[in-house]
Design a protein around this motif. Sequence first.
Motif, PDB file in Angstrom:
ATOM      1  N   GLN A 193       0.840  -1.190   0.000  1.00 39.71           N
ATOM      2  CA  GLN A 193       0.000   0.000   0.000  1.00 39.71           C
ATOM      3  C   GLN A 193       0.876   1.242   0.000  1.00 39.71           C
ATOM      4  O   GLN A 193       2.076   1.189   0.283  1.00 39.71           O
ATOM      5  CB  GLN A 193      -0.918   0.008   1.228  1.00 39.71           C
ATOM      6  N   GLU A 194       0.271   2.376  -0.285  1.00 40.64           N
ATOM      7  CA  GLU A 194       1.013   3.621  -0.320  1.00 40.64           C
ATOM      8  C   GLU A 194       1.672   3.904   1.023  1.00 40.64           C
ATOM      9  O   GLU A 194       1.027   3.867   2.065  1.00 40.64           O
ATOM     10  CB  GLU A 194       0.078   4.780  -0.675  1.00 40.64           C
ATOM     11  N   PHE A 195       2.990   4.159   0.975  1.00 36.85           N
ATOM     12  CA  PHE A 195       3.768   4.605   2.142  1.00 36.85           C
ATOM     13  C   PHE A 195       3.698   3.616   3.307  1.00 36.85           C
ATOM     14  O   PHE A 195       3.798   4.004   4.460  1.00 36.85           O
ATOM     15  CB  PHE A 195       3.294   5.992   2.587  1.00 36.85           C
ATOM     16  N   ALA A 196       3.539   2.315   2.998  1.00 37.30           N
ATOM     17  CA  ALA A 196       3.438   1.291   4.039  1.00 37.30           C
ATOM     18  C   ALA A 196       4.507   0.213   3.895  1.00 37.30           C
ATOM     19  O   ALA A 196       4.421  -0.817   4.547  1.00 37.30           O
ATOM     20  CB  ALA A 196       2.050   0.649   4.017  1.00 37.30           C
ATOM     21  N   GLY A 197       5.504   0.427   3.067  1.00 36.43           N
ATOM     22  CA  GLY A 197       6.554  -0.568   2.917  1.00 36.43           C
ATOM     23  C   GLY A 197       6.922  -0.766   1.468  1.00 36.43           C
ATOM     24  O   GLY A 197       6.157  -0.438   0.560  1.00 36.43           O
ATOM     25  N   GLU A 198       8.103  -1.317   1.251  1.00 34.81           N
ATOM     26  CA  GLU A 198       8.606  -1.495  -0.099  1.00 34.81           C
ATOM     27  C   GLU A 198       8.340  -2.907  -0.607  1.00 34.81           C
ATOM     28  O   GLU A 198       8.054  -3.817   0.163  1.00 34.81           O
ATOM     29  CB  GLU A 198      10.104  -1.167  -0.130  1.00 34.81           C
TER      30      GLU A 198
END
Length: 360
Positions: A193-198
């Motif tokens: 998800q957006e800005f929740a991990g690579e």
Amino acid sequence: MPGVLKDCRQFRPQNPWFLGALLSASALSARPVSAAGCASNATLSACFDANSLWLPAGKASFISLPDTPVTGVGQMSFGVASEWLHRPVVLHVDSPDTGGRDVHVVDSALDASFFLAFGVAKDLELNLAAPLRLYQVGAGAGGLDSQSAPALERNAVLNPRVGLGYSLDDALALSGFGLHLALDASLPLANAQEFAGERSVVAMPSASASLSVGLLRVQASVGVRLRRGLDFGGIHLGTQGFAAFGIGLELLDRGQLFVGLEAFALPPLSHSRATLSDSVATTETFLPAEWLASVHSCFEKHGSWSLGVAAGTGIPLSSETRDSPEGPTTSHFVGVTAPDFRSLLVLRFAPPELSRASTP
């Protein structure tokens, strides 16, 4: 109280169900991995964690630096932490307004992390961390292009971390000096998800050293965070160094009340400007950095507990230079993934069986 220090550093796995309860919390709320929620293109990729701080899973008197001793062989420690971040991802974009506008991509976030540290051999510790984003608000990546874009999802499962820590304290046998080597990795097993991990592994080898003289303790850590680079707006987020420094005082008996002040930074080890950036800035420097003040205490009640609370702000070490009719102007600001304010609460627990066994 010499028994308190031992209780705060070494735990024994008398209740294995406790570990399962902690680590299963993330599994219950997890969804299959999907890249659909992670906006990504040549110039805008939201596939990174808005929270750049990796909390130590093992014993830690400071917030960002692990203690140099590790968990004893066959012993186990448990922990839980909560973090509140204010505006960890903010970008300044051009607009018809004079001077442009700030987009609060991630305006606020509440994270929780569950920790496990297990002594697998003499001076060698296995660490596990399971972080969650319990709540977040913000414009999301779509807010950079449109003020009516869908907002961020309210919660997310973050990528778990696994690591090994090795203590050289016994090998060096130097009074008041400790040395700790570690290798940690964030695994792309959670929601994309957006800005929740690579979506790829991020590895970080590091070394930490500490020196205690009387009531004073000084500690420093250096490392490198190896990652596949991505562009977000006008910045390039790639491989980063890690540097942290802390200084603290033992105000009561050792372990009972520790007050610390620390700072950490993630300097880029590659260029900071996005490859296809269309920003009007002539130069851009991306350097997330923060400072924290903390209080840490160990106490006994139905076992041994340690509690740490901390708060701090971002340090405006990032900068950009723009041309103007009056000449080049440079502005400084807090870098992306460093919030302008952070607060933390960290709790660790030792089973009562070991507390009684460890007390002289």
